[in-house]
Motif scaffolding. Structure first.
Motif, PDB file in Angstrom:
ATOM      1  N   ASP A  64     -11.857  14.793   4.921  1.00  0.00           N
ATOM      2  CA  ASP A  64     -10.953  14.640   4.954  1.00  0.00           C
ATOM      3  C   ASP A  64     -11.401  14.787   6.967  1.00  0.00           C
ATOM      4  N   PHE A  65     -10.769  14.367   7.411  1.00  0.00           N
ATOM      5  CA  PHE A  65     -10.787  14.529   9.230  1.00  0.00           C
ATOM      6  C   PHE A  65     -10.015  14.905   9.631  1.00  0.00           C
ATOM      7  N   ARG A 130      -5.150   8.561   2.884  1.00  0.00           N
ATOM      8  CA  ARG A 130      -4.711   7.093   2.178  1.00  0.00           C
ATOM      9  C   ARG A 130      -5.644   7.130   4.725  1.00  0.00           C
ATOM     10  N   ASP A 131      -6.105   7.598   4.815  1.00  0.00           N
ATOM     11  CA  ASP A 131      -5.886   7.087   5.746  1.00  0.00           C
ATOM     12  C   ASP A 131      -6.755   5.878   6.955  1.00  0.00           C
ATOM     13  N   ALA A 136     -12.257   0.038   3.069  1.00  0.00           N
ATOM     14  CA  ALA A 136     -12.209  -0.769   2.024  1.00  0.00           C
ATOM     15  C   ALA A 136     -12.870  -0.949   2.095  1.00  0.00           C
ATOM     16  N   LEU A 137     -15.024  -0.824   2.580  1.00  0.00           N
ATOM     17  CA  LEU A 137     -16.492  -0.415   1.649  1.00  0.00           C
ATOM     18  C   LEU A 137     -16.876   0.286   0.542  1.00  0.00           C
ATOM     19  N   THR A 152      -5.314  10.490  -2.450  1.00  0.00           N
ATOM     20  CA  THR A 152      -3.740  11.134  -2.289  1.00  0.00           C
ATOM     21  C   THR A 152      -1.925  10.611  -2.519  1.00  0.00           C
ATOM     22  N   GLY A 153      -1.402  11.290  -2.659  1.00  0.00           N
ATOM     23  CA  GLY A 153       0.204  10.662  -2.821  1.00  0.00           C
ATOM     24  C   GLY A 153      -0.271  10.583  -0.818  1.00  0.00           C
ATOM     25  N   VAL A 154       1.258   9.832  -0.945  1.00  0.00           N
ATOM     26  CA  VAL A 154       1.673   9.744   0.920  1.00  0.00           C
ATOM     27  C   VAL A 154       2.534  10.705   0.957  1.00  0.00           C
ATOM     28  N   ARG A 155       1.790  11.512   2.319  1.00  0.00           N
ATOM     29  CA  ARG A 155       2.655  13.242   2.849  1.00  0.00           C
ATOM     30  C   ARG A 155       2.315  13.721   1.766  1.00  0.00           C
TER      31      ARG A 155
END
Length: 246
Positions: A64-65, A130-131, A136-137, A152-155
């Motif tokens: 994660d960021f 999905r940040d 994509a690579l 992960t799912g959105v929100r």
């Protein structure tokens, strides 16, 4: 009927009765399922996300960021990963401009570190959100090492709950208590905290062990008043570590 062990089974039986022109009440459905030895609870045959994570913890990394701001107002982005089973944290880097090239190199470095540590072969999944900062690579890079990316799912931050909890710990114990001057200072602070977290900080999920340190031997009660301890300060005294004196 014993195979009808999901909500689909309930709908199937209800539908068949409706085709015959009849109706069926929940109590009658319960009696039918009970007679056939089927638990009537919905979702009885499902596996929860938490159960899945626990069962596959040895094979899961999460990434994660984290955002923070220096005293000059510059925004910094920290990329970090954590192993679910051992809670081993990897601070992959920090930058003001997380380009796709920077992220790709950080992931390459992570894979090389895991390979050097002999743990790459155990990792099969990487959880991330999905940040748009992830290129994509990255899926191909991880795929070449036999690692499947799980989005992960959105929100739905709870799908990456262990990483989110580590981020909270990082903020409470370091970022919210430190005035960060610039990117160089941030990197130094993160290196010190990463070392403290992996080698000294105890974890309840590890029975008071640290990610890279074995569980300490239990103390004998008659030795408590004769312990010789030494305190080691990190980050100017922000973090205290207590060790046995030599």
């Amino acid at each position: 009927m014993a195979a009808e062990n999901s909500s689909w089974g309930y709908r199937r039986i209800h539908g068949e009765f409706a085709l015959l022109g009849g109706t069926i009440t929940p109590s009658i459905m319960w009696e039918i399922l009970k007679t056939e030895g089927v638990d009537p609870a919905l979702c009885r045959a499902t596996v929860t996300w938490a159960d899945l994570l626990r069962s596959q913890a040895e094979a899961i990394l999460a990434i994660d960021f984290i955002e923070t701001v220096t005293l000059t107002g510059a925004r910094q982005y920290i990329l970090a990963a954590i192993h679910h089973a051992r809670r081993r944290a990897h601070v992959l880097g920090t930058t003001a401009h997380p380009t796709h090239a920077w992220v790709r190199q950080a992931v390459h470095n992570l894979l090389m570190d895991l390979e050097d540590a002999g743990s790459l072969a155990r990792i099969r999944f990487l959880i991330r959100d999905r940040d748009a900062k992830y290129p994509a690579l990255i899926g191909e890079i991880l795929g070449s090492a036999g690692i499947t990316t799980v989005l992960t799912g959105v929100r739905m931050p709870r799908m990456n709950a262990i990483t989110e909890r580590w981020v909270k710990t990082l903020r409470v114990e370091l970022l919210d208590r430190t005035l960060i001057w610039n990117e160089t200072h941030l990197r130094h602070a993160l290196r010190e905290y990463e070392r403290h977290y992996n080698l000294h900080r105890t974890h309840r999920s590890l029975d008071a062990a640290a990610p890279q340190r074995a569980q300490p031997h239990p103390l004998e009660l008659d030795r408590i008043d004769r312990l010789a301890l030494r305190r080691q300060d990190r980050l100017g005294g922000l973090i205290h570590e207590y060790l046995y004196a030599a």
